[in-house]
Design a protein around this motif. Structure first.
Motif, mmCIF file in Angstrom:
data_model
loop_
_atom_site.group_PDB
_atom_site.id
_atom_site.type_symbol
_atom_site.label_atom_id
_atom_site.label_comp_id
_atom_site.label_asym_id
_atom_site.label_seq_id
_atom_site.Cartn_x
_atom_site.Cartn_y
_atom_site.Cartn_z
ATOM 1 N N VAL A 1 4.323 -2.256 11.035
ATOM 2 C CA VAL A 1 4.444 -0.806 11.195
ATOM 3 C C VAL A 1 3.546 -0.161 10.145
ATOM 4 N N THR A 2 2.619 0.668 10.590
ATOM 5 C CA THR A 2 1.706 1.373 9.694
ATOM 6 C C THR A 2 2.118 2.847 9.647
ATOM 7 N N ILE A 3 2.402 3.326 8.436
ATOM 8 C CA ILE A 3 2.826 4.722 8.263
ATOM 9 C C ILE A 3 1.645 5.497 7.691
ATOM 10 N N VAL A 4 1.136 6.429 8.473
ATOM 11 C CA VAL A 4 -0.019 7.233 8.084
ATOM 12 C C VAL A 4 0.462 8.644 7.758
ATOM 13 N N ASP A 5 0.108 9.124 6.572
ATOM 14 C CA ASP A 5 0.489 10.465 6.140
ATOM 15 C C ASP A 5 -0.651 11.425 6.462
ATOM 16 N N THR A 6 -0.445 12.280 7.425
ATOM 17 C CA THR A 6 -1.437 13.307 7.765
ATOM 18 C C THR A 6 -0.902 14.702 7.450
ATOM 19 N N THR A 7 0.218 14.761 6.758
ATOM 20 C CA THR A 7 0.841 16.044 6.434
ATOM 21 C C THR A 7 0.198 16.623 5.183
ATOM 22 N N LYS A 8 -0.244 17.869 5.281
ATOM 23 C CA LYS A 8 -0.813 18.552 4.114
ATOM 24 C C LYS A 8 0.294 18.930 3.142
ATOM 25 N N PRO A 9 -0.020 18.921 1.850
ATOM 26 C CA PRO A 9 0.993 19.373 0.897
ATOM 27 C C PRO A 9 1.261 20.867 1.053
ATOM 28 N N VAL A 10 2.433 21.289 0.610
ATOM 29 C CA VAL A 10 2.773 22.709 0.619
ATOM 30 C C VAL A 10 2.320 23.278 -0.722
ATOM 31 N N LEU A 11 1.422 24.250 -0.676
ATOM 32 C CA LEU A 11 0.878 24.881 -1.881
ATOM 33 C C LEU A 11 1.260 26.352 -1.851
ATOM 34 N N THR A 12 1.938 26.816 -2.888
ATOM 35 C CA THR A 12 2.386 28.203 -2.947
ATOM 36 C C THR A 12 1.718 28.896 -4.124
ATOM 37 N N CYS A 13 0.818 29.826 -3.817
ATOM 38 C CA CYS A 13 0.143 30.601 -4.861
ATOM 39 C C CYS A 13 1.029 31.757 -5.293
ATOM 40 N N ALA A 14 0.832 32.163 -6.527
ATOM 41 C CA ALA A 14 1.527 33.348 -7.037
ATOM 42 C C ALA A 14 1.021 34.569 -6.269
ATOM 43 N N CYS B 1 -1.071 12.382 -2.618
ATOM 44 C CA CYS B 1 -1.420 11.001 -2.953
ATOM 45 C C CYS B 1 -2.159 10.292 -1.832
ATOM 46 N N CYS B 2 -2.235 10.891 -0.653
ATOM 47 C CA CYS B 2 -2.959 10.303 0.481
ATOM 48 C C CYS B 2 -4.233 11.078 0.805
ATOM 49 N N SER B 3 -4.695 11.911 -0.121
ATOM 50 C CA SER B 3 -5.937 12.696 -0.009
ATOM 51 C C SER B 3 -5.871 13.822 1.005
ATOM 52 N N ASN B 4 -4.685 14.176 1.471
ATOM 53 C CA ASN B 4 -4.540 15.375 2.296
ATOM 54 C C ASN B 4 -4.570 16.570 1.359
ATOM 55 N N PHE B 5 -5.180 17.675 1.795
ATOM 56 C CA PHE B 5 -5.269 18.831 0.901
ATOM 57 C C PHE B 5 -5.080 20.128 1.652
ATOM 58 N N GLY C 1 0.796 -1.218 0.000
ATOM 59 C CA GLY C 1 0.000 0.000 0.000
ATOM 60 C C GLY C 1 0.827 1.266 0.000
ATOM 61 N N THR C 2 0.094 2.360 -0.120
ATOM 62 C CA THR C 2 0.704 3.676 -0.105
ATOM 63 C C THR C 2 0.117 4.521 1.012
ATOM 64 N N CYS C 3 -1.189 4.542 1.116
ATOM 65 C CA CYS C 3 -1.863 5.376 2.115
ATOM 66 C C CYS C 3 -2.948 4.558 2.807
ATOM 67 N N PRO C 4 -2.722 3.996 3.898
ATOM 68 C CA PRO C 4 -1.447 4.002 4.623
ATOM 69 C C PRO C 4 -0.492 2.963 4.050
ATOM 70 N N GLN C 5 0.762 3.152 4.342
ATOM 71 C CA GLN C 5 1.789 2.188 3.944
ATOM 72 C C GLN C 5 1.980 1.235 5.123
ATOM 73 N N VAL C 6 1.906 -0.075 4.850
ATOM 74 C CA VAL C 6 2.041 -1.087 5.898
ATOM 75 C C VAL C 6 3.307 -1.893 5.622
ATOM 76 N N ILE C 7 4.225 -1.861 6.584
ATOM 77 C CA ILE C 7 5.475 -2.611 6.471
ATOM 78 C C ILE C 7 5.423 -3.722 7.512
ATOM 79 N N THR C 8 5.569 -4.971 7.051
ATOM 80 C CA THR C 8 5.571 -6.116 7.960
ATOM 81 C C THR C 8 6.990 -6.662 8.050
#
Length: 186
Positions: A43-56, A109-113, A17-24
């Motif tokens: 080990v389950t890796i959960v991405d809760t970090t929002k992407p960095v978006l920079t507007c002009a 890619c993990c639906s954080n926005f 998987g990717t979101c979450p990523q599961v490592i056994t």
């Protein structure tokens, strides 16, 4: 207990998987007598970090200028550049100046926005163009004469125009006088 610290420890991993990523992790210990013991660790890796978006940055343009919104840039710690940028909304407010706001969204890619905006202020600093008719000479024996003048040509590249004249068309003028009519285009 028989071998003390004389053993071999090893492991193998399986990632899913990717979101979450599961490592056994499959752990294996082999002691000096050849006995084996195993266990698994997940080990389950959960991405809760929002992407960095920079507007002009916001910008100001003249109403006659061609312009467009400037696309933002996005990056995510876990997904890298695998981020989708979309337009959420475009809002318009005011007339002079008019402010158009574009709302952008970046989704990783993990639906954080996250969102950002760019505002474009549209100014109209150019006056309308007015073309007055030629002077009018009227011959009359009447004491007072109502004068109606031809329509006045007015154009503006950005907005509608209000035309007023002082005195208004159809005003009575006294014979043998010269009168000035002031026309204003706004």
């Amino acid at each position: 207990p028989c071998c003390g610290t004389s053993y071999t420890l090893s492991y193998t991993t399986v990632t899913n998987g990717t979101c979450p990523q599961v490592i056994t992790y499959l752990w294996q210990a082999i002691d000096c007598a050849g006995y084996t013991a195993t266990c698994t660790q997940t080990v389950t890796i959960v991405d809760t970090t929002k992407p960095v978006l920079t507007c002009a940055p916001d910008k100001t343009v003249q109403c006659t200028d061609a312009w467009s919104f400037d696309p933002p840039t996005a990056y995510d710690v876990c997904c890298g550049t695998n981020v989708t940028i979309t337009v959420v909304n475009t809002l318009t407010s005011g007339i002079c100046p008019q402010v158009i706001t574009r709302v952008w969204q970046a989704t990783d890619c993990c639906s954080n926005f996250t969102i950002c905006l760019q505002r474009v202020t549209i100014n109209d600093t150019n006056p309308p163009v007015i073309v007055c008719p030629s002077n009018i000479v009227l011959l009359s024996c009447s004491t007072n004469l109502a004068v109606t003048w031809p329509s006045i040509t007015v154009t503006d590249a950005c907005s509608s125009v209000t035309v007023t004249s002082s005195p208004p068309s159809g005003t009575f003028f006294t014979r043998d006088t010269t009168n000035t009519v002031t026309v204003t285009a706004t």
